[in-house]
Design a protein around this motif. Structure first.
Motif, mmCIF file in Angstrom:
data_model
loop_
_atom_site.group_PDB
_atom_site.id
_atom_site.type_symbol
_atom_site.label_atom_id
_atom_site.label_comp_id
_atom_site.label_asym_id
_atom_site.label_seq_id
_atom_site.Cartn_x
_atom_site.Cartn_y
_atom_site.Cartn_z
ATOM 1 N N LEU A 52 -10.777 11.167 -1.974
ATOM 2 C CA LEU A 52 -9.373 10.499 -2.474
ATOM 3 C C LEU A 52 -9.070 9.278 -1.398
ATOM 4 N N ILE A 53 -9.691 9.270 -0.336
ATOM 5 C CA ILE A 53 -9.274 7.850 0.690
ATOM 6 C C ILE A 53 -10.804 7.577 0.945
ATOM 7 N N GLU A 119 -8.266 4.186 16.387
ATOM 8 C CA GLU A 119 -6.830 3.616 15.721
ATOM 9 C C GLU A 119 -7.219 2.926 14.531
ATOM 10 N N ALA A 120 -8.217 2.005 14.442
ATOM 11 C CA ALA A 120 -8.556 1.322 13.293
ATOM 12 C C ALA A 120 -8.882 2.303 12.142
ATOM 13 N N ASP A 126 -5.640 4.861 5.398
ATOM 14 C CA ASP A 126 -4.307 5.316 5.052
ATOM 15 C C ASP A 126 -4.007 4.650 3.649
ATOM 16 N N TYR A 127 -4.581 5.021 2.656
ATOM 17 C CA TYR A 127 -4.329 4.784 1.245
ATOM 18 C C TYR A 127 -5.234 5.536 0.573
ATOM 19 N N GLN A 128 -4.763 5.602 -0.804
ATOM 20 C CA GLN A 128 -5.711 6.558 -1.857
ATOM 21 C C GLN A 128 -6.165 5.679 -2.766
ATOM 22 N N ILE A 129 -7.461 6.212 -3.067
ATOM 23 C CA ILE A 129 -8.499 5.262 -3.934
ATOM 24 C C ILE A 129 -7.842 5.532 -5.308
ATOM 25 N N PRO A 130 -7.551 4.026 -5.963
ATOM 26 C CA PRO A 130 -6.570 4.209 -7.364
ATOM 27 C C PRO A 130 -7.493 4.834 -8.316
ATOM 28 N N HIS A 157 3.167 13.819 14.721
ATOM 29 C CA HIS A 157 3.908 14.968 14.201
ATOM 30 C C HIS A 157 3.849 15.506 13.008
ATOM 31 N N GLN A 158 2.891 15.118 12.316
ATOM 32 C CA GLN A 158 2.500 15.723 10.695
ATOM 33 C C GLN A 158 0.985 15.698 10.754
ATOM 34 N N SER A 159 0.641 16.328 9.536
ATOM 35 C CA SER A 159 -0.867 16.183 9.258
ATOM 36 C C SER A 159 -1.105 14.818 8.496
ATOM 37 N N PHE A 160 -2.305 14.322 8.791
ATOM 38 C CA PHE A 160 -2.870 13.107 8.269
ATOM 39 C C PHE A 160 -2.894 13.309 6.917
ATOM 40 N N LEU A 161 -2.356 12.659 5.864
ATOM 41 C CA LEU A 161 -2.364 13.197 4.624
ATOM 42 C C LEU A 161 -1.943 12.030 3.911
#
Length: 1029
Positions: A52-53, A119-120, A126-130, A157-161
């Motif tokens: 998905l990413i 970090e990179a 941090d984006y979804q494959i179109p 503070h939240q899941s990486f989604l």
């Protein structure tokens, strides 16, 4: 062909467009794809990274190359030594990503490389494959379920989604589940929550090791390397295209296919389209009568609407007004980009935005009705006068032509309507099917760009259009064909009621109020019934354009009953308008719904929509369901399942559960209770408490009203251990409700979801030993602002649930501004129980009962530092939240007390039938018989008051129901004490022992005369409200 804009509608009312919405993406379809309803697969499950990413492996290789590192060095380093253990803990949710980075940073030789790399990666992934997002949209458009199954970690503070959660029915993350792939258990959990079999699912992952257990379970697997190749493999399995998505469309149904070659030739001749551009086709899922298609050829997008194939009901599909060619009549239109709202609750919009949308809808309807038919040259668009009479005749004929079985209520309506026709009708252009989902709104503004589905338009009575636009107000939110608003809090949503909408229309049109509004609503639902019957008949013949058509047959009787309900209301209106000697006859405010049979108004208690409806049409406001037989079929089934679960699992285990509470390990959660929770969740008996009014989209709970839940909660109350087994126990229920009602999205993510899943417990810290805490304004605990934090200090006790090792959240009440108005001094804030400065002093007991493992703790808060982000609703809002929490969450105690008392009476009856004293069975003793009679009388009285309070909470605001809520909090504990005391007396000494639940019932019933507010406070509230009447 026509372009539809409002100015054109005013010029020529028949110039309109059909379905359209949002889409900006290209459309492609091949003739090899044919839509089929007999699909082998029902769910597709996706890994996240590399599917998905972007792929972590690919990005890592690029990063290593860029930084002159040996290929594979990064993860070889991470998966070695202490770092390896830390990474595993991160995936299991035991460490956050930030904590993992700190562990890595300890390795001085590698931290300057690994830390920047991590970090990179979080930025670049941090984006979804179109292409994959579009594939998921296509999958969901065909009715398949989708899920994410990923090894994941906590980040900020939240899941990486970084994916769109709305695209998935289920999201399974290792950091939340505490297990990770390739453990087979995590795959099983995903399948269970999707409610599919392994062989019905397809799983995509970029890591072969994770595919193996899925394949062993029976899932079809696809290894993802190249995204395009993976999508092609998925297409070959699903047998429909996974690109070219247009919102609201799906692959063309096999029996709705049209000859694209002839259509393309026609478009080239008529519109000058290029022969070099391929013609692509998708079918809109919107609409029930005439199939509608999206067409793309190059940059040109069109909409085509046609008659369905085969023999049709005469005049039911009048698209001849649209255009005719290619064998069946069709109408060709420009594709108008905009928004169509299929859900009348308008999720995602603010209350103000919803008000604007409904106002715009009302405004454009007035514009239609204000068209001067003579100036527009439309005086011959239809017959003048007697519109309703002609419509009743027409739709009766249509109904008869498609009738599949006799519906007595429909026969009554067909007879009633001609006898009650309006005496005066105005004639204007009427749309004939004016609904919110037939309007195309501007993408950003509350402005109607186009109006759809004009084939029923003519000259007629404009009030019929107004009534049609209010159908949704009387349908439930999950009505299969047309979603509704019934049981939603319209005031909170910012949506006008049907009468407010009518008043808005009358004001804009400058006309008098419509007295016979109920007639128009009866007529509208009669018409809907005839349409649904036609849709159902076509589905039997294979001619329906929508996949939901078969459902229509199961809805026909319910809409007929709604029509008859309004007919009855209109009859009462006419009756009350007849002059009498007494101009103000007494009106009975409430009536009962119990064990109804063939009455025309009892349809809601007997109607069955099987699995197509989560929440059936609700009982009309003002009616009270006084027994389980009056519940809707779905809720009756829940009631039956709950009762069976109690009989099979709870009652047989009560002794063991009670013994554990006396054991030296009593402060440790009982594994048998945890097993009960797993079984209850698997049967759907989970989180039943959240009221539909608070959760109108049914995202978190079971979609029950307070009145419906009251019947189920009473059953749970028959055992002290039952509520926890169904995740319906205090204080978690009240805390979950305030999180849902007042929490931010981040707060819900962090606390509400784990509570709903039963992974953590919570406590509520308000009561203090130094003050009379029955008056919340006396609270002395302080919440002092300091930089970006609050500092908490206070002494709390009777903090229920605080002793539980699973208790991770404390809802703390204290004063942020002691100088403010007495009801604006207090605030509520969310506190992690791991925060330094919280000290558990001791567990408190009620008549010697400690109620482990949750217990009731005495706590000290000493300089507890909490982030400002944890404040609920805002500073000074604590009293408001406390009052809100006193609603549904607190009346649950009253519901359970009815269960306490009923179980006590049951045990008493069994006891006295088997015991003999002074030569006679106890059951024949006069005093015992009197006690049994009094107990039954008091239980029934209290139950009715509980149900009335619950019903008021559903139909009016909690504030308006305040008197009844206070009454039942006063009545229920006292009633239960009397009933339980009589049962203990009949049992003798055994009633005081731990062999029976009576002593515990008595202790907790007595405690609730304080825990739910002292009797004296409730009496004062009732008296003050009574004096104001």
């Amino acid at each position: 062909m026509c372009v539809s804009r409002i100015s054109h509608i005013l010029a020529k009312a028949w110039n309109v467009v059909s379905l359209c919405r949002y889409a900006h993406v290209p459309v492609w379809v091949s003739s090899r794809w044919k839509h089929t309803n007999s699909q082998q697969y029902t769910a597709v499950i996706f890994d996240m990274g590399g599917v998905l990413i972007p792929s972590l492996a690919t990005l890592t290789a690029e990063w290593e190359l860029k930084n002159n590192l040996q290929p594979g060095w990064i993860w070889k380093t991470i998966l070695s030594g202490e770092s390896h253990v830390a990474w595993d803990r991160c995936m299991l949710g035991e460490l956050t990503f930030e904590e993992f980075v700190l562990v890595i940073s300890k390795e001085k030789q590698t931290s300057n490389i690994i830390k920047p790399y991590l970090e990179a990666m979080t930025r670049q992934m941090d984006y979804q494959i179109p292409a994959m997002r579009e594939a998921i949209q296509c999958i969901r458009a065909e009715g398949l379920k989708t899920a994410v199954l990923t090894n994941n970690f906590w980040f900020k503070h939240q899941s990486f989604l970084p994916v769109e959660k709305v695209d998935f029915d289920v999201v399974i993350e290792s950091c939340r589940e505490g297990i990770r792939k390739p453990n087979p258990e995590i795959y099983k959990r995903c399948l269970e929550r999707l409610k599919v079999q392994p062989t019905e699912s397809i799983y995509l992952d970029d890591f072969g090791q994770n595919l193996k257990p899925a394949a062993q379970l029976g899932m079809i697997t696809i290894k993802v390397g190249d995204i395009t190749t993976a999508i092609q493999k998925l297409e070959s399995l699903l047998r429909f295209p996974l690109h070219g998505y247009v919102h609201g469309t799906q692959t063309v149904h096999k029996h709705m296919d049209i000859p694209t070659d002839r259509l393309k030739e026609y478009l080239q001749t008529t519109l000058g389209l290029s022969s070099a551009e391929p013609l692509t086709l998708r079918q809109f899922s919107h609409g029930q009568s005439n199939p509608t298609y999206h067409i793309r050829s190059g940059d040109r997008q069109l909409v085509l609407r046609k008659k369905p194939p085969g023999k049709l009901l005469q005049s039911a599909h009048a698209v001849e007004r649209e255009y005719s060619i290619l064998g069946t009549s069709f109408y060709l239109m420009e594709y108008c980009q905009g928004r169509i709202f299929k859900d009348p609750t308008l999720p995602g919009l603010s209350a103000h935005q919803r008000t604007e949308i409904y106002s715009a809808m009302n405004h454009v309807l007035c514009r239609i009705h204000q068209v001067d038919v003579h100036a527009a040259g439309l005086e011959d668009y239809g017959k003048h006068g007697n519109y309703i009479e002609r419509q009743v005749h027409t739709w009766t004929k249509q109904y008869r032509a498609s009738e599949t079985h006799n519906i007595p209520t429909m026969e009554q309506i067909i007879k009633w309507l001609p006898e009650n026709l309006p005496t005066h009708e105005k004639t204007t252009i009427v749309h004939g099917d004016f609904r919110l989902d037939n309007l195309v709104f501007h993408p950003d503004k509350p402005e109607v760009l186009a109006i759809l589905d004009w084939e029923l338009s003519t000259l007629g009575d404009p009030i019929s259009d107004v009534a049609l636009s209010c159908l949704a107000h009387y349908l439930p939110p999950d009505f299969p064909i047309l979603k509704g608003l019934n049981n939603c809090d319209l005031t909170e949503l910012g949506i006008p009621s049907d009468l407010e909408y009518l008043t808005m229309y009358c004001d804009k049109m400058g006309i008098n109020p419509v007295k016979n509004w109920n007639f128009y609503m009866a007529f509208s639902f009669f018409r809907v019934t005839a349409i649904l019957q036609g849709v159902y008949k076509r589905s039997l013949q294979g001619q329906a354009s929508s996949t939901k058509a078969e459902t229509a047959g199961k809805l026909v009787e319910s809409t007929a009953e709604l029509s008859w309900m309004f007919a009855i209301r209109e009859g009462f209106r006419k009756f009350k308008s007849i002059p009498t000697r007494n101009p103000n006859p007494p009106v009975r405010k409430y009536s009962t719904w119990n064990r109804q049979r063939s009455s025309a108004t009892n349809f809601l208690s007997t109607l069955s929509l099987n699995n197509h409806s989560k929440h059936l049409i609700s009982v009309p406001k003002g009616h009270l369901i006084i027994s389980s037989e009056g519940l809707s079929p779905r809720v009756q089934e829940l009631y039956h399942q709950l009762t069976m679960f109690m009989d099979k699992h709870i009652y047989p285990l009560e002794r063991e559960l009670t013994d554990h509470q006396r054991d030296e390990n009593r402060w440790t959660p009982n594994p048998k209770m945890e097993k009960l929770k797993t079984e209850a969740k698997a049967k759907g008996l989970w989180n039943l408490f959240l009221p539909l009014k608070t959760d109108p989209e049914i995202k978190y709970g079971a979609g029950l009203t307070n009145l419906e839940y009251a019947h189920l909660c009473e059953v749970m109350g028959r055992s002290l251990h039952a509520p926890e087994a169904f995740n319906c126990s205090a204080p978690d229920t009240g805390n979950m409700e305030i999180l849902l009602k007042y929490g931010t999205e981040a707060q819900k993510e962090q606390w509400l979801l784990p509570l709903l899943e039963g992974k953590i417990r919570s406590c509520f810290a308000m009561t203090e030993p130094q003050v009379a805490s029955s008056d919340a304004t006396n609270i002395e605990a302080s919440i002092v602002e300091e930089g970006d934090s609050y500092i908490l200090n206070g002494h709390k006790w009777w903090t229920s649930g605080a002793m539980d090792p699973r208790c991770k959240l404390c809802v703390f009440m204290g004063k942020t501004n002691p100088q403010a108005h007495r009801h604006r001094q207090q605030s509520m804030i969310l506190v992690s129980m791991d925060t330094p400065g919280i000290k558990v002093v001791r567990p408190l007991s009620v008549y010697g009962m400690e109620d482990p493992p949750g217990g009731h703790g005495e706590l000290l808060f000493e300089n507890v530092r909490v982030s400002k982000e944890n404040i609920l609703l805002g500073p000074g809002q604590g009293f408001e939240i406390a009052q809100g929490r006193l609603g549904p969450g607190r009346i649950h105690h009253c519901m359970r007390l009815i269960g306490y008392a009923d179980r006590a009476l049951q045990l008493m009856k069994e006891r006295v039938k088997t015991r003999v004293a002074f030569g006679r069975p106890l059951a024949e003793q006069g005093t015992i018989m009197a006690d049994i009679a009094n107990s039954r009388i008091e239980i029934e009285q209290a139950r009715l008051l509980v149900l009335k309070a619950a019903q008021l909470m559903d139909t009016v605001s909690d504030k308006e129901a305040a008197s009844e809520i206070s009454m039942i909090k006063l009545v229920a504990p006292n009633m239960a004490l009397h009933v339980i005391d009589r049962a203990i007396q009949a049992f003798g000494a055994a009633g005081l022992s731990g062999d029976y639940p009576l002593a515990q019932f008595f202790g907790w019933a007595r405690a609730l005369r304080l825990a739910d507010g002292p009797d004296e406070v409730h009496r004062a509230v009732i008296a003050k409200l009574e004096l104001k009447r």
